[in-house]
Design a protein around this motif. Structure first.
Motif, PDB file in Angstrom:
ATOM      1  N   GLY A 119       0.780  -1.141   0.023  1.00  0.00           N
ATOM      2  CA  GLY A 119       0.052   0.059   0.170  1.00  0.00           C
ATOM      3  C   GLY A 119       0.705   1.279   0.124  1.00  0.00           C
ATOM      4  N   TYR A 120       0.219   2.199   0.189  1.00  0.00           N
ATOM      5  CA  TYR A 120       0.790   3.581   0.363  1.00  0.00           C
ATOM      6  C   TYR A 120       1.046   4.417   1.596  1.00  0.00           C
ATOM      7  N   SER A 121       0.944   3.641   2.470  1.00  0.00           N
ATOM      8  CA  SER A 121       0.888   4.399   4.108  1.00  0.00           C
ATOM      9  C   SER A 121       2.194   4.536   4.508  1.00  0.00           C
ATOM     10  N   SER A 122       2.246   5.354   5.540  1.00  0.00           N
ATOM     11  CA  SER A 122       3.675   5.732   6.120  1.00  0.00           C
ATOM     12  C   SER A 122       3.798   4.804   7.253  1.00  0.00           C
ATOM     13  N   LEU A 123       5.067   4.552   7.387  1.00  0.00           N
ATOM     14  CA  LEU A 123       5.597   3.707   8.393  1.00  0.00           C
ATOM     15  C   LEU A 123       5.493   4.274   9.680  1.00  0.00           C
ATOM     16  N   GLY A 124       5.017   5.435   9.978  1.00  0.00           N
ATOM     17  CA  GLY A 124       4.707   6.012  11.124  1.00  0.00           C
ATOM     18  C   GLY A 124       3.536   5.481  11.712  1.00  0.00           C
ATOM     19  N   TYR A 125       2.487   4.889  10.735  1.00  0.00           N
ATOM     20  CA  TYR A 125       1.276   4.320  11.183  1.00  0.00           C
ATOM     21  C   TYR A 125       1.496   3.200  12.082  1.00  0.00           C
ATOM     22  N   LEU A 126       2.563   2.584  12.151  1.00  0.00           N
ATOM     23  CA  LEU A 126       2.837   1.461  12.606  1.00  0.00           C
ATOM     24  C   LEU A 126       3.094   1.771  14.187  1.00  0.00           C
ATOM     25  N   LYS A 127       3.592   2.799  14.317  1.00  0.00           N
ATOM     26  CA  LYS A 127       3.565   3.249  15.880  1.00  0.00           C
ATOM     27  C   LYS A 127       2.436   3.868  16.387  1.00  0.00           C
TER      28      LYS A 127
ATOM     29  N   ILE B  77      -1.647  -1.873  16.322  1.00  0.00           N
ATOM     30  CA  ILE B  77      -1.616  -3.209  15.441  1.00  0.00           C
ATOM     31  C   ILE B  77      -0.840  -4.092  16.297  1.00  0.00           C
ATOM     32  N   HIS B  78      -1.146  -5.516  16.127  1.00  0.00           N
ATOM     33  CA  HIS B  78      -0.489  -6.570  16.699  1.00  0.00           C
ATOM     34  C   HIS B  78       0.238  -7.454  15.720  1.00  0.00           C
ATOM     35  N   THR B  79      -0.150  -7.585  14.348  1.00  0.00           N
ATOM     36  CA  THR B  79       0.375  -8.282  13.432  1.00  0.00           C
ATOM     37  C   THR B  79       0.544  -7.683  12.003  1.00  0.00           C
ATOM     38  N   LEU B  80       1.595  -8.004  11.417  1.00  0.00           N
ATOM     39  CA  LEU B  80       2.040  -7.688  10.075  1.00  0.00           C
ATOM     40  C   LEU B  80       1.850  -8.940   9.181  1.00  0.00           C
ATOM     41  N   LYS B  81       1.403  -8.931   8.079  1.00  0.00           N
ATOM     42  CA  LYS B  81       1.448  -9.829   6.982  1.00  0.00           C
ATOM     43  C   LYS B  81       2.220  -9.567   5.811  1.00  0.00           C
ATOM     44  N   ILE B  82       3.093 -10.353   5.651  1.00  0.00           N
ATOM     45  CA  ILE B  82       4.036  -9.868   4.477  1.00  0.00           C
ATOM     46  C   ILE B  82       3.189 -10.594   3.284  1.00  0.00           C
ATOM     47  N   ASP B  83       2.981  -9.680   2.275  1.00  0.00           N
ATOM     48  CA  ASP B  83       2.122  -9.863   0.995  1.00  0.00           C
ATOM     49  C   ASP B  83       2.847 -10.944   0.371  1.00  0.00           C
ATOM     50  N   LYS B  84       1.990 -11.869  -0.203  1.00  0.00           N
ATOM     51  CA  LYS B  84       2.637 -13.137  -1.071  1.00  0.00           C
ATOM     52  C   LYS B  84       3.429 -12.630  -2.342  1.00  0.00           C
ATOM     53  N   SER B  85       3.403 -11.389  -2.615  1.00  0.00           N
ATOM     54  CA  SER B  85       4.179 -10.856  -3.669  1.00  0.00           C
ATOM     55  C   SER B  85       5.793 -10.775  -3.307  1.00  0.00           C
TER      56      SER B  85
ATOM     57  N   ALA C 216      11.478  -9.020   2.251  1.00  0.00           N
ATOM     58  CA  ALA C 216      10.724  -9.803   3.312  1.00  0.00           C
ATOM     59  C   ALA C 216      11.442  -9.778   4.726  1.00  0.00           C
ATOM     60  N   GLU C 217      12.833  -9.793   4.641  1.00  0.00           N
ATOM     61  CA  GLU C 217      13.522  -9.857   5.756  1.00  0.00           C
ATOM     62  C   GLU C 217      13.507  -8.389   6.635  1.00  0.00           C
ATOM     63  N   SER C 218      13.438  -7.182   5.809  1.00  0.00           N
ATOM     64  CA  SER C 218      13.108  -5.931   6.192  1.00  0.00           C
ATOM     65  C   SER C 218      11.987  -5.640   6.807  1.00  0.00           C
ATOM     66  N   ILE C 219      10.961  -6.380   6.309  1.00  0.00           N
ATOM     67  CA  ILE C 219       9.444  -6.361   7.237  1.00  0.00           C
ATOM     68  C   ILE C 219       9.666  -7.156   8.533  1.00  0.00           C
ATOM     69  N   LEU C 220      10.232  -8.288   8.428  1.00  0.00           N
ATOM     70  CA  LEU C 220      10.528  -9.136   9.546  1.00  0.00           C
ATOM     71  C   LEU C 220      11.060  -8.323  10.631  1.00  0.00           C
ATOM     72  N   PHE C 221      12.199  -7.681  10.124  1.00  0.00           N
ATOM     73  CA  PHE C 221      13.016  -6.869  11.087  1.00  0.00           C
ATOM     74  C   PHE C 221      11.973  -5.814  11.666  1.00  0.00           C
ATOM     75  N   LEU C 222      11.609  -5.080  11.157  1.00  0.00           N
ATOM     76  CA  LEU C 222      10.728  -3.930  11.511  1.00  0.00           C
ATOM     77  C   LEU C 222       9.487  -4.569  12.343  1.00  0.00           C
ATOM     78  N   GLY C 223       8.979  -5.472  11.870  1.00  0.00           N
ATOM     79  CA  GLY C 223       7.524  -6.237  12.706  1.00  0.00           C
ATOM     80  C   GLY C 223       8.142  -6.430  14.279  1.00  0.00           C
ATOM     81  N   LYS C 224       9.376  -7.106  13.980  1.00  0.00           N
ATOM     82  CA  LYS C 224      10.056  -7.845  15.509  1.00  0.00           C
ATOM     83  C   LYS C 224      10.462  -6.518  16.321  1.00  0.00           C
ATOM     84  N   SER C 225      10.995  -5.616  15.698  1.00  0.00           N
ATOM     85  CA  SER C 225      11.444  -4.415  16.437  1.00  0.00           C
ATOM     86  C   SER C 225      10.271  -3.439  17.036  1.00  0.00           C
ATOM     87  N   LEU C 226       9.345  -3.624  16.358  1.00  0.00           N
ATOM     88  CA  LEU C 226       8.118  -2.751  17.086  1.00  0.00           C
ATOM     89  C   LEU C 226       7.155  -3.813  17.848  1.00  0.00           C
ATOM     90  N   GLY C 227       7.971  -5.236  18.139  1.00  0.00           N
ATOM     91  CA  GLY C 227       7.143  -6.226  19.061  1.00  0.00           C
ATOM     92  C   GLY C 227       5.786  -6.788  18.272  1.00  0.00           C
TER      93      GLY C 227
END
Length: 186
Positions: free
Chosen positions: A89-97, A101-109, A124-135
């Protein structure tokens, strides 16, 4: 949502505590500006434990009016919230904080060519790192091969969904699937 919650409550009464996820589109958020009240009514009618309900939203929902307040109220009900198709999508990463939100789902693409394409692997690794860093819990969608699963496990992904685990199932087949204690080999 009502039907899904009734089904989960039925399983709950049989001693099966199976969480369910319901997708909510930005269109629904615009049609029902008090989505939190609708969900609360569904939970009251079905008497489902709110901890067994997950609401899946796309990044587009984060851009709708009053979405922070509504999502916080949904979260306050005890319902978990996941961002589906994250990264498309087109959202800002700032939305994550800012959003509950409890879960991020990495898109199949990003998962499809994860072993062959360095860019997909790094995203994929960046999304994993970002998600884990934010708990946050991180789930990979569209897992279809043993190699994809192995890479995601080694990268610390919490859960996967896709044809490698199972094709979509009707309720009767789903319950047989659970009873068979199916194991995915890596």
């Amino acid at each position: 949502m009502l039907e899904a919650c009734f089904q989960a409550k039925s399983w709950n009464e049989e001693g099966k505590f199976i969480p369910i996820s319901v997708n909510l589109s930005p269109v629904l958020f615009n049609l029902y500006p008090r989505m939190d009240m609708f969900i609360e009514e569904v939970l009251t009618e079905t008497q489902l434990n709110p901890g067994l309900l997950e609401v899946e939203i796309t990044e587009g929902v984060l851009l709708t009016r009053n979405s922070v307040d509504i999502l916080q109220k949904i979260c306050n009900l005890g319902v978990t919230i996941s961002v589906d198709d994250f990264g498309t999508g087109y959202s800002s990463l700032g939305y994550l904080k800012d959003f509950p939100i409890h879960t991020l789902k990495i898109d199949k693409s990003f998962v499809q060519m994860i072993k062959e394409d360095q860019s997909d692997r790094e995203l994929a690794e960046s999304i994993l790192f970002l998600g884990k860093s934010l708990g946050l819990q991180v789930v990979a969608e569209g897992v279809e091969t043993k190699e994809q699963l192995q890479f995601l496990i080694e990268s610390g992904c919490d859960a996967v969904q896709g044809y490698y685990v199972s094709r979509p199932l009707v309720i009767g087949d789903f319950l047989k699937f659970l009873e068979a204690d199916y194991r995915v080999s890596v």
